[in-house]
Write a protein that holds these residues in place. Structure first.
Motif, mmCIF file in Angstrom:
data_model
loop_
_atom_site.group_PDB
_atom_site.id
_atom_site.type_symbol
_atom_site.label_atom_id
_atom_site.label_comp_id
_atom_site.label_asym_id
_atom_site.label_seq_id
_atom_site.Cartn_x
_atom_site.Cartn_y
_atom_site.Cartn_z
ATOM 1 N N ALA A 277 0.925 -1.261 -0.024
ATOM 2 C CA ALA A 277 -0.075 0.022 0.057
ATOM 3 C C ALA A 277 0.894 1.135 0.059
ATOM 4 N N LEU A 278 1.895 0.863 0.531
ATOM 5 C CA LEU A 278 2.873 2.235 0.877
ATOM 6 C C LEU A 278 3.402 2.606 -0.734
ATOM 7 N N PHE A 279 3.865 1.631 -1.383
ATOM 8 C CA PHE A 279 4.599 1.884 -2.938
ATOM 9 C C PHE A 279 3.602 2.319 -3.750
ATOM 10 N N LEU A 280 2.070 1.961 -3.715
ATOM 11 C CA LEU A 280 1.389 2.125 -4.574
ATOM 12 C C LEU A 280 0.623 3.527 -4.071
ATOM 13 N N ALA A 281 0.753 4.087 -3.059
ATOM 14 C CA ALA A 281 0.009 5.193 -2.642
ATOM 15 C C ALA A 281 -0.200 6.458 -3.607
ATOM 16 N N GLU A 282 0.936 6.577 -4.457
ATOM 17 C CA GLU A 282 0.884 7.955 -5.456
ATOM 18 C C GLU A 282 0.838 7.567 -6.800
ATOM 19 N N VAL A 296 7.676 -10.960 -5.174
ATOM 20 C CA VAL A 296 7.834 -11.660 -3.677
ATOM 21 C C VAL A 296 9.332 -11.360 -3.359
ATOM 22 N N GLU A 297 9.426 -11.027 -2.079
ATOM 23 C CA GLU A 297 10.979 -10.855 -1.644
ATOM 24 C C GLU A 297 11.163 -11.800 -0.555
ATOM 25 N N GLY A 298 11.713 -12.987 -0.578
ATOM 26 C CA GLY A 298 11.649 -13.605 0.402
ATOM 27 C C GLY A 298 10.542 -14.602 0.785
ATOM 28 N N THR A 299 9.839 -14.270 1.922
ATOM 29 C CA THR A 299 8.402 -14.827 2.114
ATOM 30 C C THR A 299 7.455 -13.574 2.084
ATOM 31 N N ARG A 300 7.816 -12.572 1.512
ATOM 32 C CA ARG A 300 6.791 -11.444 1.471
ATOM 33 C C ARG A 300 6.526 -10.866 0.220
ATOM 34 N N PRO A 301 5.200 -11.029 -0.088
ATOM 35 C CA PRO A 301 4.661 -10.377 -1.379
ATOM 36 C C PRO A 301 4.671 -8.817 -1.108
ATOM 37 N N ILE A 302 5.036 -8.226 -2.273
ATOM 38 C CA ILE A 302 5.043 -6.941 -2.509
ATOM 39 C C ILE A 302 4.433 -6.439 -3.817
ATOM 40 N N LEU A 303 3.487 -5.616 -3.806
ATOM 41 C CA LEU A 303 3.102 -4.913 -5.005
ATOM 42 C C LEU A 303 3.891 -3.662 -5.274
ATOM 43 N N VAL A 304 4.318 -3.558 -6.381
ATOM 44 C CA VAL A 304 5.218 -2.373 -6.847
ATOM 45 C C VAL A 304 4.717 -1.723 -8.353
ATOM 46 N N MET A 406 0.884 -16.814 -3.612
ATOM 47 C CA MET A 406 1.049 -15.666 -2.797
ATOM 48 C C MET A 406 0.891 -14.577 -3.286
ATOM 49 N N ARG A 407 1.173 -14.318 -4.516
ATOM 50 C CA ARG A 407 1.013 -13.139 -5.300
ATOM 51 C C ARG A 407 -0.428 -12.703 -5.518
ATOM 52 N N LEU A 408 -1.232 -13.759 -5.815
ATOM 53 C CA LEU A 408 -2.579 -13.791 -5.998
ATOM 54 C C LEU A 408 -3.459 -13.176 -4.867
ATOM 55 N N ARG A 409 -2.967 -13.749 -3.707
ATOM 56 C CA ARG A 409 -3.719 -13.130 -2.442
ATOM 57 C C ARG A 409 -3.228 -12.061 -2.188
ATOM 58 N N GLU A 410 -2.104 -11.572 -2.273
ATOM 59 C CA GLU A 410 -1.906 -10.021 -1.939
ATOM 60 C C GLU A 410 -2.512 -9.183 -2.922
#
Length: 455
Positions: A277-282, A296-304, A406-410
């Motif tokens: 949410a932080l990276f997509l805020a703007e 996916v970075e390690g065990t964390r999905p991140i949308l950029v 994991m990407r789909l859920r995020e």
């Protein structure tokens, strides 16, 4: 009287620590040019020799759940679940990025649990450390501060205080009395790190080292320094931005793909629990050249957000610039588009950016880059509720990538409705797409273009 052979000058590579009796223009070990410098110290380190012992592997005591939790979620994540006793951790980063601030907050978090900690600094005075602590609101009496530079004195101080964690800021300012060269030299850095390594392993004391970086972004000193330690962390980010990325490069006790996301505030570094949410805020809406990628970075999905700008070049040679991605990968994907889709890009400047200051190295970025390039070239925006993910081969085919569920859920959690993914991955996820999430399989870049930009 002729000097003994032991005291004869030798040459040491500043990149990898290779030693030679004669000067060489190129290091035969790492291949670096003009990296060998002359030294007058003995080739072998002068450590106190102890008798060697051995025991059966089955006789070693296996300890479980012995990690020290810092209660800083992002820090515990990149360390693999906490600090391992007896481990040697190296943190590198650009000047002013926040390394000293992070270490002071880490020591304060342990001190708040009643654990004594020791902070040894060779770059600042105790008064300067106190000023930073007051700014961060840290008033823990369990934190001891010393301005010692001698590694032998640091070891004696640590043995007398018995802290739960020793932090040394920085390793380039520490010297050994048994080495005659100046602090920060290759020999001193290597010898000081070796003595701190012995201190950590022999006393089960976790030691945290801060390392300076070169202009290329690598930790200064010999590469052997990174091989000696158990964990290497890089603090990334632009000082003009409020976001900081703590990336794991090496970790003997956990994953090497983890990242921690921090936000620099007046009260110090604050962990970001929801970086997507932080990276997509703007993120701009309905603007050509912008697409969202579930990484996916390690065990964390991140949308950029992946941004591309394709414009006709007025110069003889078009430019290819990538920030947050591999420039060579950008050139490869540009050639695939020209060959497989007939898109004329050789006379266009191409600029690629991963918004937020994060760097993506996984191949899942390929499909996002292709979609952003096509969107900017065709001047057609991609639907704001769409995400794309997949690897692209030289034949234009779209290949599967891991951890797609994991990407789909995020993506679904943040409200995205359409997910373009490789066909091989979509077969097993069709039944798992909950809510209104729609999965669109693609086999080639041509199918991607048709699904995104067809009338």
């Amino acid at each position: 009287m002729q000097p003994s052979k032991k005291e004869q000058p030798f040459f040491l590579c500043g990149q990898c620590g290779f030693q030679s009796r004669k000067w060489l223009g190129r290091c035969p070990d790492c291949g670096a040019w003009d990296s060998l410098t002359e030294h007058n110290q003995p080739l072998s380190p002068r450590f106190d020799r102890t008798s060697a012992t051995a025991q059966p592997l089955t006789a070693a005591i296996a300890e479980e759940n012995t990690r020290l939790l810092t209660n800083i979620g992002e820090m515990d994540r990149v360390l693999g679940g906490g600090i391992v006793p007896g481990s040697l951790v190296l943190i590198g980063g650009d000047p002013g990025i926040g390394k000293s601030t992070l270490i002071l907050q880490l020591l304060a978090a342990l001190a708040a649990q009643g654990l004594p900690t020791l902070y040894v600094t060779g770059e600042e005075s105790v008064r300067q450390i106190r000023m930073r602590a007051d700014r961060l609101g840290i008033h823990e009496e369990a934190i001891s501060v010393s301005t010692e530079n001698c590694v032998e004195a640091i070891a004696d101080l640590a043995l007398s205080l018995q802290p739960a964690l020793l932090a040394v800021d920085s390793i380039q300012t520490v010297y050994s009395e048994q080495v005659g060269s100046a602090p920060g030299s290759v020999t001193q850095v290597r010898e000081a790190a070796a003595r701190l390594l012995n201190l950590a392993k022999a006393n089960h004391l976790p030691v945290l080292l801060v390392g300076h970086v070169t202009k290329d972004g690598a930790i200064a000193g010999p590469r052997v320094l990174e091989h000696m330690v158990d964990t290497v962390l890089y603090f990334e980010g632009d000082r003009g931005q409020v976001f900081r990325i703590l990336r794991t490069v090496k970790n003997r006790f956990g994953s090497t793909n983890e990242i921690g996301v921090f936000e620099m505030q007046e009260s110090g570094l604050v962990g970001v629990d929801n970086p997507s949410a932080l990276f997509l805020a703007e993120r701009p809406v309905n603007v050509p050249g912008s697409v969202v990628l579930p990484s996916v970075e390690g065990t964390r999905p991140i949308l950029v957000e992946v941004q591309a700008l394709v414009s006709r070049s007025n110069l003889g040679t078009s430019r290819r610039t990538a920030i947050g991605a591999d420039p060579q990968r950008l050139a490869l994907l540009t050639a695939v588009l020209e060959k497989k889709l007939g898109v004329t890009l050789f006379d266009h400047d191409i600029f690629l950016n991963v918004a937020g200051g994060i760097r993506i190295v996984e191949p899942a970025l390929d499909l996002g880059v292709v979609a952003a390039l096509l969107s900017s070239f065709l001047e057609k925006p991609i639907d704001a509720s769409t995400v794309v993910c997949g690897e692209v081969g030289l034949a234009g085919e779209v290949r599967a990538v891991g951890q797609m569920e994991m990407r789909l859920r995020e993506a679904g959690r943040l409200g995205f409705k359409t997910f373009l993914m490789p066909e091989s991955s979509s077969r097993q996820l069709q039944t798992k797409a909950g809510g209104e999430t729609r999965i669109l399989p693609v086999r080639t870049v041509a199918e991607l273009a048709e699904r995104l930009f067809r009338p």
